[in-house]
Design an enzyme around this catalytic site. Structure first.
Site, short mmCIF file in Angstrom:
data_model
loop_
_atom_site.label_atom_id
_atom_site.label_comp_id
_atom_site.label_asym_id
_atom_site.label_seq_id
_atom_site.Cartn_x
_atom_site.Cartn_y
_atom_site.Cartn_z
N TYR A 1 20.06 27.51 77.33
CA TYR A 1 19.44 26.45 76.51
C TYR A 1 20.42 25.28 76.35
O TYR A 1 20.03 24.11 76.51
CB TYR A 1 19.05 27.02 75.14
N VAL A 2 21.67 25.58 76.06
CA VAL A 2 22.70 24.54 75.92
C VAL A 2 22.81 23.77 77.24
O VAL A 2 22.83 22.53 77.25
CB VAL A 2 24.05 25.18 75.52
#
Ligand code: NDP
Length: 252
Positions: free
Chosen positions: A156-157
């Site tokens: 996600y990052v």
């Protein structure tokens, strides 16, 4: 109304930030094209916008599919004669699983939705804006996770950093032709995605509240206000920016 005469496409419009943005964009005078996969919910939001006096059309589809995105863009032009703005917001993430335990299918789903989804949108929205020769404003949803790492959410990052990178690249390529492209670095906001994350990781709410200078989560409306500003002409000298709307959490 600040957006009268403009058409704006919104992805992830069936709930949360996208739904709030679609409603507010319409209230500010924009014709809106709503895209998401849950067709019934999408049509309900669209109907409510139209009943409230707005102009909206539903384009059910998956942002991971270039064909679905192309269809939504074509619908905007067909129904409202132009595409002047876009809020490329559909996204998904999972957290709480350490990187070395995460399976490839989750990585693929996150990258396909968050990065390829925005890519598909840019690829089909920009040619329309170039043809129109009247410019445009595109807003992509990144996250504070596009500025720094948050716990146990590596794909996600990575995906939200990629959205900020795509945004800067597109802004640089098309700025000379009147197309502005910006990212919103969204802080923790009370939505279905956040509720799902809290159910997996109950300490997340307290952690998120603790990080924000304002010591609370955002309401989706507060993110929508920034979308309206960025889509409209009042932000005319803002492009390639990573705009934080995060209660100050990236400042400390
Ligand atoms: P929601 O879960 O409420 O909304 C996500 C939206 O994205 C839904 O409308 C969903 O609709 C849509 N969506 C998901 N996958 C797809 C897909 N493949 N194709 C089309 N639409 C899709 O969460 P939020 O409103 O919180 O999330 C919106 C964005 O904000 C995301 O990009 C998220 O990463 C980002 N964000 C959220 C934060 C938060 O704290 N809430 C913080 C930082 C960033 P459907 O299921 O009908 O397809």
């Amino acid at each position: 109304m600040s957006l009268t005469g403009k058409t704006v496409m919104v992805t992830g419009a069936s709930s949360g930030i996208g739904e709030a943005a679609a409603r507010l964009l319409a209230a500010e005078g924009a014709a809106v094209v709503l895209m998401a996969r849950r067709e019934e919910r999408l049509r309900e939001v669209t109907r409510e916008i139209n009943e409230a006096g707005g102009r909206a059309v539903a384009a059910p589809g998956d942002v991971r599919s270039a064909a679905d995105v192309e269809r939504a863009v074509a619908l905007a032009v067909d129904r409202f004669d132009s595409l002047d703005g876009a809020f490329n917001n559909a996204g998904w993430g999972s957290l709480g699983t350490p990187l070395h335990e995460m399976d490839d299918a989750d990585y693929d789903r996150i990258m396909d939705t968050n990065v390829r989804g925005v890519w598909n949108c840019l690829r089909h929205q920009i040619p329309v804006m170039l043809r129109q020769e009247s410019g445009g404003s595109i807003v992509n949803t990144s996250s504070t996770a596009g500025l720094f790492a948050t716990g146990a959410a590596a794909p996600y990052v990575a995906s939200k950093h990629a959205v900020a990178g795509l945004t800067k690249a597109a802004a640089a390529e098309y700025g000379g032709r009147g197309i502005r492209v910006n990212s919103l670095m969204v802080g923790a906001t009370r939505t279905e995605l956040m509720d799902e994350a809290i159910s997996v990781m109950p300490q997340l709410e307290e952690l998120s509240v603790g990080r924000a200078i304002q010591r609370r989560l955002a309401d989706p409306q507060e993110i929508a206000q920034a979308v309206v500003w960025l889509c409209g002409d009042r932000s005319s000298f803002v492009t390639g920016a990573s705009v934080p709307v995060d209660g100050g959490c990236s400042a400390v």
